[in-house]
Write an enzyme that holds these catalytic residues in place. Sequence first.
Site, mmCIF file in Angstrom:
data_model
loop_
_atom_site.group_PDB
_atom_site.id
_atom_site.type_symbol
_atom_site.label_atom_id
_atom_site.label_comp_id
_atom_site.label_asym_id
_atom_site.label_seq_id
_atom_site.Cartn_x
_atom_site.Cartn_y
_atom_site.Cartn_z
ATOM 1 C CE LYS A 80 -1.960 -1.485 3.675
ATOM 2 N NZ LYS A 80 -2.800 -1.688 4.884
ATOM 3 C CB THR A 108 -6.590 8.455 5.855
ATOM 4 O OG1 THR A 108 -5.815 9.161 6.843
ATOM 5 C CG2 THR A 108 -6.685 9.269 4.591
ATOM 6 N N GLY A 154 -8.562 3.939 9.264
ATOM 7 C CA GLY A 154 -9.143 2.649 8.884
ATOM 8 C C GLY A 154 -9.108 2.328 7.405
ATOM 9 C CB THR A 155 -7.378 3.804 4.431
ATOM 10 O OG1 THR A 155 -6.172 3.968 5.179
ATOM 11 C CG2 THR A 155 -8.054 5.140 4.255
ATOM 12 N N GLY A 156 -6.696 1.051 5.745
ATOM 13 C CA GLY A 156 -6.040 -0.238 5.553
ATOM 14 C C GLY A 156 -6.934 -1.412 5.924
ATOM 15 C CB CYS A 157 -9.195 -2.027 8.829
ATOM 16 S SG CYS A 157 -8.057 -1.637 10.157
HETATM 17 N N1 LIG Z 1 -4.688 10.414 0.925
HETATM 18 C C1 LIG Z 1 -5.051 9.322 0.231
HETATM 19 N N2 LIG Z 1 -5.599 9.445 -0.992
HETATM 20 C C2 LIG Z 1 -5.973 8.366 -1.709
HETATM 21 N N3 LIG Z 1 -5.820 7.099 -1.282
HETATM 22 C C3 LIG Z 1 -5.281 6.894 -0.070
HETATM 23 C C4 LIG Z 1 -4.861 7.980 0.758
HETATM 24 N N4 LIG Z 1 -4.361 7.475 1.928
HETATM 25 C C5 LIG Z 1 -4.471 6.153 1.828
HETATM 26 N N5 LIG Z 1 -5.011 5.780 0.630
HETATM 27 C C6 LIG Z 1 -5.312 4.432 0.187
HETATM 28 O O1 LIG Z 1 -5.873 3.753 1.291
HETATM 29 C C7 LIG Z 1 -5.417 2.411 1.347
HETATM 30 C C8 LIG Z 1 -4.683 2.145 2.649
HETATM 31 O O2 LIG Z 1 -3.366 2.631 2.525
HETATM 32 P P1 LIG Z 1 -2.424 3.021 3.730
HETATM 33 O O3 LIG Z 1 -1.037 2.929 3.204
HETATM 34 O O4 LIG Z 1 -2.867 4.329 4.308
HETATM 35 O O5 LIG Z 1 -2.723 1.830 4.755
HETATM 36 P P2 LIG Z 1 -2.635 1.768 6.320
HETATM 37 O O6 LIG Z 1 -1.521 2.643 6.788
HETATM 38 O O7 LIG Z 1 -2.566 0.348 6.658
HETATM 39 O O8 LIG Z 1 -3.998 2.374 6.831
HETATM 40 P P3 LIG Z 1 -4.506 2.321 8.360
HETATM 41 O O9 LIG Z 1 -3.802 3.429 9.071
HETATM 42 O O10 LIG Z 1 -5.946 2.533 8.232
HETATM 43 O O11 LIG Z 1 -4.126 1.002 8.910
HETATM 44 C C9 LIG Z 1 -4.551 2.226 0.109
HETATM 45 O O12 LIG Z 1 -5.323 1.705 -0.949
HETATM 46 C C10 LIG Z 1 -4.087 3.627 -0.213
HETATM 47 O O13 LIG Z 1 -3.780 3.775 -1.556
HETATM 48 MG MG LIG Z 2 -3.050 -0.541 8.474
#
Ligand SMILES: Nc1ncnc2c1ncn2[C@@H]1O[C@H](COP(=O)(O)OP(=O)(O)OP(=O)(O)O)[C@@H](O)[C@H]1O
Ligand SMILES: [Mg+2]
Length: 271
Positions: free
Chosen positions: A180, A212, A214-217
């Site tokens: 990601k 953003t 919970g984007t990853g979950c």
């Molecule tokens: N500002 C942004 N604009 C567009 N897409 C984003 C943005 N931030 C995250 N994403 C998308 O969200 C998803 C999760 O990416 P990220 O790398 O933030 O994961 P994460 O750190 O595990 O998230 P979390 O903190 O929720 O666990 C990916 O598909 C990423 O491309």
């Molecule tokens: Mg994550």
Amino acid sequence: MAPASPSALGRVLIIAGSDSGGGAGVQADIKAVTAMGGYAATAITAITVQNTLGVHGVHPLPLDLIEAQARAVLDDIGADAIKTGMLGSVAVVERVAAILDTSEAPAVVDPVMVAKGGAALLDADAVEAVRSLMVPRAAILTPNAPEAEALTGMPVADLDGQRRGGEALLQMGARAVLMKGGHVDGPTVVDLLLTPSGETLLEGPRIETTSTHGTGCTLASAVAAGLAQGRPVESAVAEAWAYVSEAIRRAPGLGRGHGPLDHGWPLRDRR
Ligand SMILES: Nc1ncnc2c1ncn2[C@@H]1O[C@H](COP(=O)(O)OP(=O)(O)OP(=O)(O)O)[C@@H](O)[C@H]1O
Ligand SMILES: [Mg+2]
């Protein structure tokens, strides 16, 4: 309308932590699986006291209780995919790895380490357990850049680093890796999917937002729903990625910190 057959529905067992704020963790997982048309069941590993401002408490649940939840689901309802999120400690990683070995269902392993606000969700000594026990059991591993760095010891600061880190994780036994790009700087966010048969780039403009949480979950669970419904990994990832992008774009701006996504947008669009 006729009821969905179990495999068309896609049963997902989620093994992860609870986020009282509803933006991440099990709550986000259930919403994402539901929005993708799947069926979500859970084995909760820890209860967190959490809102958009941060993690205010973490209460791990007993190992036997975690396993009992998973067994209760697997022995009765069944699962077409298993998604793992926050595990917390070496002991939980070991127990969850053993649970995965009792099921044929593909595992989406989200190697959660740190919450968006900076709180540690995995003990430092558990990184090695995730590397040796979870990575080889992953049908798809979904690390963000810092998690990939911790697992591989390699820098992940650009697309080349994502590619090298992803290749290393394939070598370590994951059957697919979604690197990601949310934490990789640049005006474009690039997620890189690597499988033994090649790579797929998913990219879009970086959305200027604080929503953003919970984007990853959400992404990992949407992928799990697609796999549970029998989609190939490439199409499950593409569909999940499009779902999450729109959910970020439509984020309702709740709370005063890292706000949640709009998990339910596909449901509202249909009315
Ligand atoms: N500002 C942004 N604009 C567009 N897409 C984003 C943005 N931030 C995250 N994403 C998308 O969200 C998803 C999760 O990416 P990220 O790398 O933030 O994961 P994460 O750190 O595990 O998230 P979390 O903190 O929720 O666990 C990916 O598909 C990423 O491309
Ligand atoms: Mg994550």
